[in-house]
Design an enzyme around this catalytic site. Structure first.
Site, PDB file in Angstrom:
ATOM      1  N   ASN A 106      56.153  42.529 106.857  1.00  0.00           N
ATOM      2  CA  ASN A 106      56.590  43.096 108.129  1.00  0.00           C
ATOM      3  C   ASN A 106      58.111  43.140 108.093  1.00  0.00           C
ATOM      4  OD1 ASN A 106      57.250  43.645 110.772  1.00  0.00           O
ATOM      5  ND2 ASN A 106      56.358  41.767 111.629  1.00  0.00           N
TER       6      ASN A 106
ATOM      7  N   LYS B 191      60.123  44.392 110.217  1.00  0.00           N
ATOM      8  CA  LYS B 191      60.748  44.300 111.548  1.00  0.00           C
ATOM      9  C   LYS B 191      61.885  45.329 111.672  1.00  0.00           C
ATOM     10  CE  LYS B 191      59.169  39.577 111.721  1.00  0.00           C
ATOM     11  NZ  LYS B 191      59.317  38.217 112.192  1.00  0.00           N
TER      12      LYS B 191
ATOM     13  N   HIS C 145      52.043  41.693 117.719  1.00  0.00           N
ATOM     14  CA  HIS C 145      52.921  40.694 117.102  1.00  0.00           C
ATOM     15  C   HIS C 145      53.587  39.866 118.211  1.00  0.00           C
ATOM     16  CE1 HIS C 145      56.298  38.918 114.971  1.00  0.00           C
ATOM     17  NE2 HIS C 145      55.591  39.100 113.865  1.00  0.00           N
TER      18      HIS C 145
ATOM     19  N   GLU D 244      56.492  38.873 118.648  1.00  0.00           N
ATOM     20  CA  GLU D 244      57.786  39.387 119.120  1.00  0.00           C
ATOM     21  C   GLU D 244      57.580  40.506 120.136  1.00  0.00           C
ATOM     22  OE1 GLU D 244      59.477  40.054 115.266  1.00  0.00           O
ATOM     23  OE2 GLU D 244      59.559  37.882 114.975  1.00  0.00           O
TER      24      GLU D 244
ATOM     25  N   GLU E 163      49.437  33.698 113.483  1.00  0.00           N
ATOM     26  CA  GLU E 163      50.864  33.440 113.319  1.00  0.00           C
ATOM     27  C   GLU E 163      51.333  32.515 114.435  1.00  0.00           C
ATOM     28  OE1 GLU E 163      52.954  36.706 110.973  1.00  0.00           O
ATOM     29  OE2 GLU E 163      52.826  37.434 113.010  1.00  0.00           O
TER      30      GLU E 163
ATOM     31  N   GLY F 125      59.866  32.968 111.572  1.00  0.00           N
ATOM     32  CA  GLY F 125      61.305  33.097 111.397  1.00  0.00           C
ATOM     33  C   GLY F 125      62.073  31.800 111.582  1.00  0.00           C
TER      34      GLY F 125
ATOM     35  N   SER G 241      56.898  31.988 108.309  1.00  0.00           N
ATOM     36  CA  SER G 241      57.742  31.339 107.283  1.00  0.00           C
ATOM     37  C   SER G 241      57.054  31.165 105.933  1.00  0.00           C
ATOM     38  CB  SER G 241      58.278  30.002 107.802  1.00  0.00           C
ATOM     39  OG  SER G 241      59.102  30.206 108.931  1.00  0.00           O
TER      40      SER G 241
ATOM     41  N   GLY H 215      57.413  37.987 106.991  1.00  0.00           N
ATOM     42  CA  GLY H 215      58.573  38.653 107.573  1.00  0.00           C
ATOM     43  C   GLY H 215      59.752  38.569 106.622  1.00  0.00           C
TER      44      GLY H 215
HETATM   45  P1  PGA Z   1      58.518  35.229 108.983  1.00  0.00           P
HETATM   46  O1  PGA Z   1      57.825  36.298 109.949  1.00  0.00           O
HETATM   47  O2  PGA Z   1      57.802  35.290 107.664  1.00  0.00           O
HETATM   48  O3  PGA Z   1      59.953  35.671 108.884  1.00  0.00           O
HETATM   49  O4  PGA Z   1      58.369  33.896 109.624  1.00  0.00           O
HETATM   50  C1  PGA Z   1      56.435  36.442 109.941  1.00  0.00           C
HETATM   51  C2  PGA Z   1      56.035  37.520 110.919  1.00  0.00           C
HETATM   52  O5  PGA Z   1      56.697  37.678 111.945  1.00  0.00           O
HETATM   53  O6  PGA Z   1      55.054  38.236 110.695  1.00  0.00           O
END
Ligand code: PGA
Length: 252
Positions: free
Chosen positions: A10, A12, A96, A98, A168, A174, A214, A235
């Site tokens: 992803n 983003k 997601h 976010e 998630e 993140g 992560s 991500g």
């Molecule tokens: P991240 O994000 O790997 O940076 O933690 C994962 C995601 O948001 O799908």
């Protein structure tokens, strides 16, 4: 039943069109000997058609990060499932955290988006997960139950044939704080049995459940080795092709 792992990146709100094309090409090259694992990248809407065209002869698949559930019309700034499909995507990430956090996405809008993805022939990746305080209050399963049952409300089994679920935990996205192997195993087992209760054993057995939060080349092997984990939604560590390939090749 065997489930082919899916490792999805992803991206983003990162990378201009040319930057996205360059990373996608590098990744596709690095993936040329990959078998039995599906790899997908989700660039921004602007980069999506460019990336799709630049790697169309390779095994790497394309996804979008969101969609709007209406087919077309006066919805300034939005993009429909048909448009995404026509631009070369096969997958779409829906719900997601976010989007839930910053753009007021709810389980009911998530459900409409899944419906529209399915109608257009896109494979939906439904994201679910608890926040840190919900986990501390021991509400993790309650939250996941609601996100799954409301997000998938009203669908028949045939409609959900290509559904992918992505667990998630919001506190792990993140942050560099990965859920432990035990935490992931417990939730994935729980989700597997929820899918069986809500739908059927066959459906539960065939549906891929990804872990996200992560994931990096160091922890990928442990996380992907968990029985009910069928891949990852990545991500930060998917932005660099050389880093991402080390997650994709976690078994090598
Ligand atoms: P991240 O994000 O790997 O940076 O933690 C994962 C995601 O948001 O799908």
């Amino acid at each position: 039943m065997s489930r082919i792992p899916l490792i999805a990146g992803n991206w983003k709100m990162h990378k201009t069109g040319p930057e996205a094309v360059e990373t996608a090409r590098d990744l596709a090259q690095l993936c040329s000997d990959i078998q039995d694992i599906e790899v997908m990248i989700a660039p921004t809407f602007l980069s999506l058609p460019l990336v799709a065209a630049s790697i169309e002869d390779t095994s790497v698949k394309i996804g979008a990060q969101n969609l709007y559930f209406e087919k077309q019309g006066a919805f300034t700034g939005e993009v429909s499932a048909d448009m995404i499909k026509a631009a070369g995507a096969q997958y779409v990430i829906i719900g997601h955290s976010e989007r839930r956090q910053y753009f007021d996405e709810t389980d009911s809008s998530v459900c409409k988006k899944i419906n529209s993805a399915i109608k257009s022939g896109l494979k939906p990746i439904l994201c679910i997960g608890e926040t840190e305080s919900q986990r501390a209050d021991e509400k993790t399963f309650l939250i996941l139950d609601k996100q799954v049952s409301d997000g998938l409300k009203g669908f028949g089994l045939d409609e959900l044939a290509h559904l992918v679920l992505a667990y998630e935990p919001v506190w792990a996205i993140g942050t560099g704080k990965t859920a432990s192997v035990d935490q992931v195993r417990q939730v994935h087992q729980y989700l597997r049995s929820s899918l069986e209760k809500l739908f059927s054993k066959d459906f539960s057995n065939q549906t891929r459940i990804l872990y996200g939060g992560s994931v990096n080349p160091e922890n990928a092997k442990d996380l992907m080795g968990i029985e009910d984990v069928d891949g990852a939604l990545v991500g930060g560590a998917s932005l660099d092709a050389n880093e991402f390939i080390n997650i994709i090749k976690y078994n090598k």
